[in-house]
Structures are given as structure tokens and as C-alpha cells.
Design a protein around this motif. Sequence first.
Motif, PDB file in Angstrom:
ATOM      1  N   ASN A  70      81.555  15.314  63.048  1.00  0.00           N
ATOM      2  CA  ASN A  70      81.716  14.296  62.022  1.00  0.00           C
ATOM      3  C   ASN A  70      81.031  13.010  62.492  1.00  0.00           C
ATOM      4  OD1 ASN A  70      82.775  12.147  60.435  1.00  0.00           O
ATOM      5  ND2 ASN A  70      84.569  13.372  59.932  1.00  0.00           N
ATOM      6  N   PRO A  71      80.077  12.470  61.722  1.00  0.00           N
ATOM      7  CA  PRO A  71      79.326  11.296  62.177  1.00  0.00           C
ATOM      8  C   PRO A  71      80.208  10.089  62.504  1.00  0.00           C
ATOM      9  CG  PRO A  71      78.281  12.275  60.254  1.00  0.00           C
ATOM     10  CD  PRO A  71      79.590  12.974  60.425  1.00  0.00           C
ATOM     11  N   ALA A  72      81.388  10.010  61.927  1.00  0.00           N
ATOM     12  CA  ALA A  72      82.280   8.879  62.185  1.00  0.00           C
ATOM     13  C   ALA A  72      83.005   9.002  63.515  1.00  0.00           C
ATOM     14  CB  ALA A  72      83.305   8.758  61.054  1.00  0.00           C
ATOM     15  N   TYR A  73      82.904  10.185  64.154  1.00  0.00           N
ATOM     16  CA  TYR A  73      83.627  10.430  65.399  1.00  0.00           C
ATOM     17  C   TYR A  73      82.667  10.966  66.461  1.00  0.00           C
ATOM     18  CZ  TYR A  73      87.944   9.831  62.781  1.00  0.00           C
ATOM     19  OH  TYR A  73      88.958   9.307  62.011  1.00  0.00           O
ATOM     20  N   PRO A  74      82.092  10.106  67.298  1.00  0.00           N
ATOM     21  CA  PRO A  74      81.237  10.600  68.382  1.00  0.00           C
ATOM     22  C   PRO A  74      81.996  11.636  69.207  1.00  0.00           C
ATOM     23  CG  PRO A  74      81.162   8.197  68.246  1.00  0.00           C
ATOM     24  CD  PRO A  74      82.247   8.642  67.318  1.00  0.00           C
ATOM     25  N   THR A  75      81.326  12.767  69.463  1.00  0.00           N
ATOM     26  CA  THR A  75      82.003  13.928  70.060  1.00  0.00           C
ATOM     27  C   THR A  75      81.153  14.493  71.191  1.00  0.00           C
ATOM     28  OG1 THR A  75      82.983  14.428  67.899  1.00  0.00           O
ATOM     29  CG2 THR A  75      83.036  16.175  69.544  1.00  0.00           C
ATOM     30  N   TYR A  76      81.824  14.964  72.248  1.00  0.00           N
ATOM     31  CA  TYR A  76      81.121  15.390  73.457  1.00  0.00           C
ATOM     32  C   TYR A  76      81.646  16.726  73.970  1.00  0.00           C
ATOM     33  CZ  TYR A  76      79.132  10.832  73.241  1.00  0.00           C
ATOM     34  OH  TYR A  76      78.424   9.732  72.786  1.00  0.00           O
ATOM     35  N   GLY A  77      80.709  17.522  74.477  1.00  0.00           N
ATOM     36  CA  GLY A  77      81.042  18.697  75.267  1.00  0.00           C
ATOM     37  C   GLY A  77      80.824  18.354  76.731  1.00  0.00           C
ATOM     38  N   PHE A  78      81.177  19.309  77.600  1.00  0.00           N
ATOM     39  CA  PHE A  78      81.068  19.045  79.031  1.00  0.00           C
ATOM     40  C   PHE A  78      80.477  20.247  79.773  1.00  0.00           C
ATOM     41  CE2 PHE A  78      84.661  16.525  77.491  1.00  0.00           C
ATOM     42  CZ  PHE A  78      84.263  15.249  77.881  1.00  0.00           C
ATOM     43  N   GLN A  79      79.484  19.964  80.589  1.00  0.00           N
ATOM     44  CA  GLN A  79      78.985  20.921  81.571  1.00  0.00           C
ATOM     45  C   GLN A  79      79.575  20.503  82.916  1.00  0.00           C
ATOM     46  OE1 GLN A  79      74.580  22.108  82.086  1.00  0.00           O
ATOM     47  NE2 GLN A  79      74.925  20.646  83.721  1.00  0.00           N
ATOM     48  N   ILE A  80      80.293  21.416  83.549  1.00  0.00           N
ATOM     49  CA  ILE A  80      81.030  21.080  84.773  1.00  0.00           C
ATOM     50  C   ILE A  80      80.588  22.001  85.902  1.00  0.00           C
ATOM     51  CG2 ILE A  80      83.320  20.869  85.808  1.00  0.00           C
ATOM     52  CD1 ILE A  80      84.414  20.425  82.957  1.00  0.00           C
ATOM     53  N   ILE A  81      80.143  21.410  86.987  1.00  0.00           N
ATOM     54  CA  ILE A  81      79.672  22.162  88.146  1.00  0.00           C
ATOM     55  C   ILE A  81      80.705  22.062  89.266  1.00  0.00           C
ATOM     56  CG2 ILE A  81      77.826  22.438  89.852  1.00  0.00           C
ATOM     57  CD1 ILE A  81      76.914  22.947  86.976  1.00  0.00           C
ATOM     58  N   HIS A  82      81.052  23.220  89.810  1.00  0.00           N
ATOM     59  CA  HIS A  82      81.946  23.279  90.978  1.00  0.00           C
ATOM     60  C   HIS A  82      81.302  24.202  92.002  1.00  0.00           C
ATOM     61  CE1 HIS A  82      85.324  25.111  93.308  1.00  0.00           C
ATOM     62  NE2 HIS A  82      85.672  23.838  93.404  1.00  0.00           N
ATOM     63  N   LYS A  83      80.757  23.619  93.055  1.00  0.00           N
ATOM     64  CA  LYS A  83      80.041  24.373  94.085  1.00  0.00           C
ATOM     65  C   LYS A  83      78.926  25.183  93.418  1.00  0.00           C
ATOM     66  CE  LYS A  83      84.090  24.300  97.063  1.00  0.00           C
ATOM     67  NZ  LYS A  83      83.677  23.095  97.778  1.00  0.00           N
ATOM     68  N   ASP A  84      78.997  26.527  93.431  1.00  0.00           N
ATOM     69  CA  ASP A  84      77.922  27.317  92.831  1.00  0.00           C
ATOM     70  C   ASP A  84      78.291  27.830  91.439  1.00  0.00           C
ATOM     71  OD1 ASP A  84      79.889  29.082  93.665  1.00  0.00           O
ATOM     72  OD2 ASP A  84      78.475  30.639  94.281  1.00  0.00           O
ATOM     73  N   LYS A  85      79.361  27.295  90.852  1.00  0.00           N
ATOM     74  CA  LYS A  85      79.828  27.751  89.541  1.00  0.00           C
ATOM     75  C   LYS A  85      79.547  26.691  88.474  1.00  0.00           C
ATOM     76  CE  LYS A  85      81.600  31.695  90.872  1.00  0.00           C
ATOM     77  NZ  LYS A  85      80.929  31.700  92.194  1.00  0.00           N
ATOM     78  N   LYS A  86      79.197  27.188  87.285  1.00  0.00           N
ATOM     79  CA  LYS A  86      78.914  26.307  86.147  1.00  0.00           C
ATOM     80  C   LYS A  86      79.805  26.703  84.976  1.00  0.00           C
ATOM     81  CE  LYS A  86      75.169  25.232  82.877  1.00  0.00           C
ATOM     82  NZ  LYS A  86      73.714  25.340  82.612  1.00  0.00           N
ATOM     83  N   VAL A  87      80.539  25.727  84.459  1.00  0.00           N
ATOM     84  CA  VAL A  87      81.435  25.913  83.326  1.00  0.00           C
ATOM     85  C   VAL A  87      80.958  25.024  82.185  1.00  0.00           C
ATOM     86  CG1 VAL A  87      83.801  25.552  82.496  1.00  0.00           C
ATOM     87  CG2 VAL A  87      83.408  26.487  84.796  1.00  0.00           C
ATOM     88  N   VAL A  88      80.939  25.566  80.960  1.00  0.00           N
ATOM     89  CA  VAL A  88      80.540  24.777  79.795  1.00  0.00           C
ATOM     90  C   VAL A  88      81.646  24.887  78.743  1.00  0.00           C
ATOM     91  CG1 VAL A  88      78.797  24.372  78.026  1.00  0.00           C
ATOM     92  CG2 VAL A  88      78.106  25.215  80.273  1.00  0.00           C
ATOM     93  N   LEU A  89      82.080  23.728  78.245  1.00  0.00           N
ATOM     94  CA  LEU A  89      83.159  23.647  77.264  1.00  0.00           C
ATOM     95  C   LEU A  89      82.662  22.837  76.080  1.00  0.00           C
ATOM     96  CD1 LEU A  89      85.735  22.506  79.935  1.00  0.00           C
ATOM     97  CD2 LEU A  89      85.591  24.824  79.055  1.00  0.00           C
ATOM     98  N   ALA A  90      82.657  23.446  74.885  1.00  0.00           N
ATOM     99  CA  ALA A  90      82.161  22.734  73.713  1.00  0.00           C
ATOM    100  C   ALA A  90      82.867  23.237  72.461  1.00  0.00           C
ATOM    101  CB  ALA A  90      80.649  22.924  73.564  1.00  0.00           C
ATOM    102  N   THR A  91      83.520  22.317  71.767  1.00  0.00           N
ATOM    103  CA  THR A  91      84.121  22.620  70.461  1.00  0.00           C
ATOM    104  C   THR A  91      83.752  21.495  69.505  1.00  0.00           C
ATOM    105  OG1 THR A  91      86.208  21.461  70.946  1.00  0.00           O
ATOM    106  CG2 THR A  91      86.067  23.791  71.570  1.00  0.00           C
TER     107      THR A  91
END
Length: 261
Positions: free
Chosen positions: A127-148
Motif C-alpha cells: 500500500n503506497p501509504a504504508y512504506p513496507t520492508y522485507g529482510f535479508q538476514i545473514i547468519h554465518k554461512d546461512k541466508k534467510v529471507v522474509l517478505a510479506t
Amino acid sequence: MPLYFKSICSSSGGNCLALWSEQTRLLIDCGLSSMKRTRQALNSLFGEAKVDSILLTHTHSDHISYYPLRVLEEFGHTIRIHEDCVNQLKEKHFNGYGFKNLNIQPFNNKEFIVGEFLIQPFEVNHNPAYPTYGFQIIHKDKKVVLATDFCEWENIFEYFIDADFIFVESNHDLELLKRFYNPNSRFHMPNPETGNLILNIIKNSKKTPSTIMLGHISDQRNERNLAHKETVSIFKGAGKQIDFELLTAPLKECSELIEIH
């Protein structure tokens, strides 16, 4: 070093995700319905251990609201929210309460560190009225991506490549949307688009995620089995095997514990 994930709830009615290692604990959103439920969720997850940060995707009430904020202040937890959303958080959810002891640390579009995690926020189209963010998270050799809470994936596609774990929105079924129309659904991912996103992630990645979990499922315009079935069908139509664990998050209860490897 082990890395764990659990969805506390994930639907149009409330969202709260947990990611933690032995040293660092994160919540992504805290859209729980009451102070009691927020306390219960935090205590059952981590006991007396402190959450290092709550990352807020945006300020819609199913992701954060007044009552969870009261508990987060009470527990002394740090809230991280994009700098463009701080005033909106205060205007929408403070309800005239001072929150003098609420620890808010704004982030911008640059990566930042919380304990053992390197976090790269990325803006998504919602929604343009609500700036919204996902996250790419790195932990050592692991990569997690969370996006809704997004409706287009091409401009954020790169963040998903070569992830070890992905939590991604599969919000609504197109036939159920016809029956229970909601204009706000245009700001969310329909099941077929999520399936196509996942297919393209797999095609363009050098390694396959161990697990992908579908979430933010609408309680009226979707069902967990429909979201799962749509992605399976898209892979079948493309002649591509699903060689990762494909799960769907419960809407109002906790998911199973996921060990990311």
C-alpha cells in the motif's frame, strides 16, 4: 551453529515471526491481539531471555499495534523500524500514551547488525501509504529471507537468490477473491504469483533452500492447502521437481520449529 525459525501467527489477522541462534533472538513484527497474548508468546518462545530486536515491516495493525507496544516497552525490548515509518507508528498506534521508555532505533536502507545477524532491509511494493520492508538476514554461512505484504516481486527478486530459508507471502486464492472481494487484496500476492516467484528463485539459484514456508494467508480468501497446491501445480507444469520442504504457516497458531541448515 544452529539457526531456528518459528511462525507465531501469520494471516491477515496478525503476524509475528521468530528467528534465533544460540546468541541472538529476533522477532519480525509483533501483531498480536492483546497484552496477554504478547506476554505469553514472548515467554513461551524465550523465557527470561531478552529479545535483541523486533524488526517491523510496516505499521499496519496486523503487524504492530498499541497493546504489543505496551508489552515491548514493559520488557525493555528494542524496536527497529524504517526511519520513514517512525512518525506513522506514533500517530497510528501510540493512542496518546507517552511510551517514554520505548526504545525505537530507526534503520534506513543500509544493512545493519543485531548480535550475530547481518540484516539488509529492502522495500517492497505494498500500500503506497504504508512504506513496507522485507529482510535479508545473514547468519554465518546461512541466508534467510522474509517478505510479506507485497504485490510485485520482480524488483526484489535478487534478495531471494541462494537463500537457505524463505518465508514468503501467499495471500489469496483468485477464485475465493471473486467470492469474497476485497480491494486491499491488490496489495498482496495471489497464490499463482507466489508459485511463479518460487519457481524462478529455484531456477536462478545455485543452491536450493532447505525450506520455504508460505505465510500471511488470508483467512477468508485462501486456505493453506490451496496455497500449497498452487505452488506444487506451477512446479509440475514447468516440469520442475520440488526438492525442498514446502510448508504453510498456520494462521493463528505457532508453526513447527524449523532448524535452518
